[in-house]
Design a protein around this motif. Structure first.
Motif, PDB file in Angstrom:
ATOM      1  N   LEU A  54       2.997 -11.070  -8.243  1.00 17.46           N
ATOM      2  CA  LEU A  54       4.086 -10.573  -7.318  1.00 17.46           C
ATOM      3  C   LEU A  54       3.335  -9.640  -6.165  1.00 17.46           C
ATOM      4  O   LEU A  54       2.312  -9.014  -6.526  1.00 17.46           O
ATOM      5  CB  LEU A  54       5.046 -10.018  -8.037  1.00 17.46           C
ATOM      6  CG  LEU A  54       5.866 -10.795  -9.040  1.00 17.46           C
ATOM      7  CD1 LEU A  54       6.826 -10.000  -9.726  1.00 17.46           C
ATOM      8  CD2 LEU A  54       6.398 -12.164  -8.360  1.00 17.46           C
ATOM      9  N   HIS A  55       4.103  -9.572  -5.162  1.00 16.07           N
ATOM     10  CA  HIS A  55       3.489  -8.512  -4.089  1.00 16.07           C
ATOM     11  C   HIS A  55       4.495  -8.136  -3.139  1.00 16.07           C
ATOM     12  O   HIS A  55       5.501  -8.572  -2.989  1.00 16.07           O
ATOM     13  CB  HIS A  55       2.318  -9.154  -3.201  1.00 16.07           C
ATOM     14  CG  HIS A  55       2.808 -10.279  -2.325  1.00 16.07           C
ATOM     15  ND1 HIS A  55       3.130 -11.551  -2.764  1.00 16.07           N
ATOM     16  CD2 HIS A  55       3.201 -10.369  -1.110  1.00 16.07           C
ATOM     17  CE1 HIS A  55       3.598 -12.236  -1.900  1.00 16.07           C
ATOM     18  NE2 HIS A  55       3.640 -11.476  -0.915  1.00 16.07           N
ATOM     19  N   GLY A  56       4.007  -7.154  -2.359  1.00 17.31           N
ATOM     20  CA  GLY A  56       5.060  -6.668  -1.455  1.00 17.31           C
ATOM     21  C   GLY A  56       6.249  -5.751  -2.146  1.00 17.31           C
ATOM     22  O   GLY A  56       6.449  -5.820  -3.234  1.00 17.31           O
ATOM     23  N   ASP A  57       6.898  -5.297  -0.954  1.00 16.55           N
ATOM     24  CA  ASP A  57       8.261  -4.436  -1.309  1.00 16.55           C
ATOM     25  C   ASP A  57       9.173  -5.585  -2.121  1.00 16.55           C
ATOM     26  O   ASP A  57       9.716  -4.990  -3.153  1.00 16.55           O
ATOM     27  CB  ASP A  57       8.914  -3.839  -0.274  1.00 16.55           C
ATOM     28  CG  ASP A  57       8.127  -2.838   0.567  1.00 16.55           C
ATOM     29  OD1 ASP A  57       7.211  -2.221  -0.368  1.00 16.55           O
ATOM     30  OD2 ASP A  57       8.496  -2.373   1.606  1.00 16.55           O
ATOM     31  N   GLU A  58       9.059  -6.366  -1.703  1.00 15.57           N
ATOM     32  CA  GLU A  58      10.110  -7.513  -2.148  1.00 15.57           C
ATOM     33  C   GLU A  58       9.808  -7.958  -3.677  1.00 15.57           C
ATOM     34  O   GLU A  58      10.706  -8.260  -4.509  1.00 15.57           O
ATOM     35  CB  GLU A  58      10.315  -8.929  -1.226  1.00 15.57           C
ATOM     36  CG  GLU A  58       8.884  -9.748  -1.169  1.00 15.57           C
ATOM     37  CD  GLU A  58       7.828  -9.287  -0.150  1.00 15.57           C
ATOM     38  OE1 GLU A  58       6.994  -9.660  -0.013  1.00 15.57           O
ATOM     39  OE2 GLU A  58       7.927  -7.912   0.238  1.00 15.57           O
ATOM     40  N   GLY A  59       8.330  -7.726  -4.119  1.00 13.18           N
ATOM     41  CA  GLY A  59       8.091  -8.224  -5.312  1.00 13.18           C
ATOM     42  C   GLY A  59       8.241  -7.152  -6.562  1.00 13.18           C
ATOM     43  O   GLY A  59       8.238  -7.284  -7.774  1.00 13.18           O
ATOM     44  N   LEU A  60       8.280  -5.768  -5.908  1.00 17.98           N
ATOM     45  CA  LEU A  60       8.287  -4.845  -7.043  1.00 17.98           C
ATOM     46  C   LEU A  60       9.404  -4.716  -7.561  1.00 17.98           C
ATOM     47  O   LEU A  60       9.162  -4.482  -8.943  1.00 17.98           O
ATOM     48  CB  LEU A  60       8.228  -3.535  -6.163  1.00 17.98           C
ATOM     49  CG  LEU A  60       7.864  -2.161  -6.655  1.00 17.98           C
ATOM     50  CD1 LEU A  60       6.900  -2.263  -7.782  1.00 17.98           C
ATOM     51  CD2 LEU A  60       7.759  -0.797  -5.905  1.00 17.98           C
ATOM     52  N   ASN A  61      10.574  -4.808  -7.116  1.00 24.21           N
ATOM     53  CA  ASN A  61      11.800  -4.870  -8.237  1.00 24.21           C
ATOM     54  C   ASN A  61      11.833  -5.730  -9.195  1.00 24.21           C
ATOM     55  O   ASN A  61      11.996  -5.721 -10.386  1.00 24.21           O
ATOM     56  CB  ASN A  61      13.305  -4.725  -7.420  1.00 24.21           C
ATOM     57  CG  ASN A  61      13.505  -3.717  -6.638  1.00 24.21           C
ATOM     58  OD1 ASN A  61      12.633  -2.473  -6.688  1.00 24.21           O
ATOM     59  ND2 ASN A  61      14.463  -3.672  -6.018  1.00 24.21           N
TER      60      ASN A  61
END
Ligand code: NDP
Ligand code: OXD
Length: 310
Positions: A176-183
């Motif tokens: 996963l990546h980026g802000d959208e993948g963090l949660n």
């Protein structure tokens, strides 16, 4: 002759002098490796803590600065360092990090403390640890170290999620990546491993809201950098039982002050920034090959992107 300035402390010079000379010879680099080249004669700088160079401006001929450490958060603040900067990617350092991370992961996964510390003569055979397949692990940072740790944990059977800045496709790891993948990466993770560099973007990545996304009773293992976690939020999470234990190798202030709350906290294990150090034998080869390649027209390896901060 290529003039290479070794700009690190006395102990490092004692450890690195012979391996570097051997590695330059093996890589057929005609290197004059010394601690006292004049700035205007220096072609490359090998840089480590405790060295004499803080102003890089006079090193006008220098083609690259090769760092002995993987983390560069302190060096990149030096505005005089405008030469290309290479960070350390050392296979032995990577092996050491994999061993440290796997060891601490298994300690928490197997609940070893209960048996090592709890030998009270009572036969408690009603609790078994889950198998690795039932213990999701998330690693923040899928670079040289995070990816290697992810592969080792996958080999043991853990379902591994990895998170990075850019998209990745790494076998055996849910990437996963980026802000959208963090949660998504944090949600329900039972073991969280931090292998991000410290940058303006990564500081306090693990704040109270993100700690709350982890599974109840999660374990945190941080060999990345101390400021990746909000210390107060971590203490609150431990006290509330949301986090069962944190194993921390790195801190906002190092050495960790003797009166710091982490030392005495029963749910925190402090290790003194020993997870993985650069090993002179292999690191010398990495440096020699990088300089040898650059001298014959290849791009420098492991270049730091100052805009990104790592
Ligand atoms: P790398 O540069 O190879 O990997 C860094 C990873 O972090 C990359 O996957 C990168 O993403 C990701 N990353 C960086 N910024 C962000 C962001 N804003 N959001 C999401 N992901 C991000 O570093 P290494 O693996 O070699 O080392 C990692 C860190 O480990 C070092 O910087 C150092 O702080 C620490 N370390 C600690 C040691 C110890 O003994 N405790 C020893 C050695 C290192 P992308 O892949 O997209 O670029
Ligand atoms: C490194 C470290 O960055 O030891 O190399 O932390």
């Amino acid at each position: 002759m290529i003039n290479i300035l070794f700009a690190a402390g006395d102990d490092a010079w004692a450890q690195y002098k012979a391996p570097l000379r051997r590695a330059f010879e093996a890589a057929e680099v005609a290197a004059d490796l010394h601690r006292d080249h004049a700035a205007i004669d220096t072609d490359y700088i090998i840089l480590g803590p405790g060295g004499p160079v803080s102003d890089f401006t006079p090193y006008t001929r220098c083609k690259a600065v090769l760092n002995l450490w993987a983390g560069v958060e302190k060096i990149i603040k030096n505005e005089t360092l405008t030469q290309p900067l290479c960070r350390m990617v050392d296979p032995s350092l990577t092996d050491a990090m994999v061993e440290w991370v796997v060891g601490h992961t298994l300690r928490h996964h197997l609940g070893m403390d209960a048996h090592i510390r709890g030998q009270d003569g009572i036969w408690r055979d009603d609790m078994y640890p889950p198998i690795a397949a039932d213990r999701p692990v998330t690693i923040l940072g899928m670079g040289a170290l995070g990816a290697a740790c992810g592969q080792a944990l996958h080999q043991l059977g853990f379902p591994v999620t990895g998170w990075s800045r850019s998209p990745k496709n790494i076998p055996n790891i849910r990437c996963l990546h980026g802000d959208e993948g963090l949660n998504d990466a944090l949600s329900d993770a039972q073991i969280l491993i931090l292998l991000l560099p410290l940058t303006v973007q990564t500081e306090n990545t693990m704040n109270a809201a993100r700690l709350a996304l982890l599974a109840q009773g999660a374990f945190i293992i941080n060999p990345g950098r101390g400021p990746l976690i909000d210390d107060a939020a971590l203490l609150a999470g431990l006290d509330a039982g949301q986090i069962a234990h944190a194993t921390l190798d790195v801190f906002r202030v190092e050495p960790l002050p003797q009166d710091h709350a982490f030392w005495a906290h029963p749910q925190i294990t402090v290790t003194p920034h020993i997870a993985a150090t650069t090993r002179p034998g292999t690191a010398a080869q990495v440096i020699a090959q990088n300089i040898s390649g650059h001298e014959t027209g290849a791009p420098l390896q492991h270049l730091v992107d100052r805009g990104r901060g790592y």
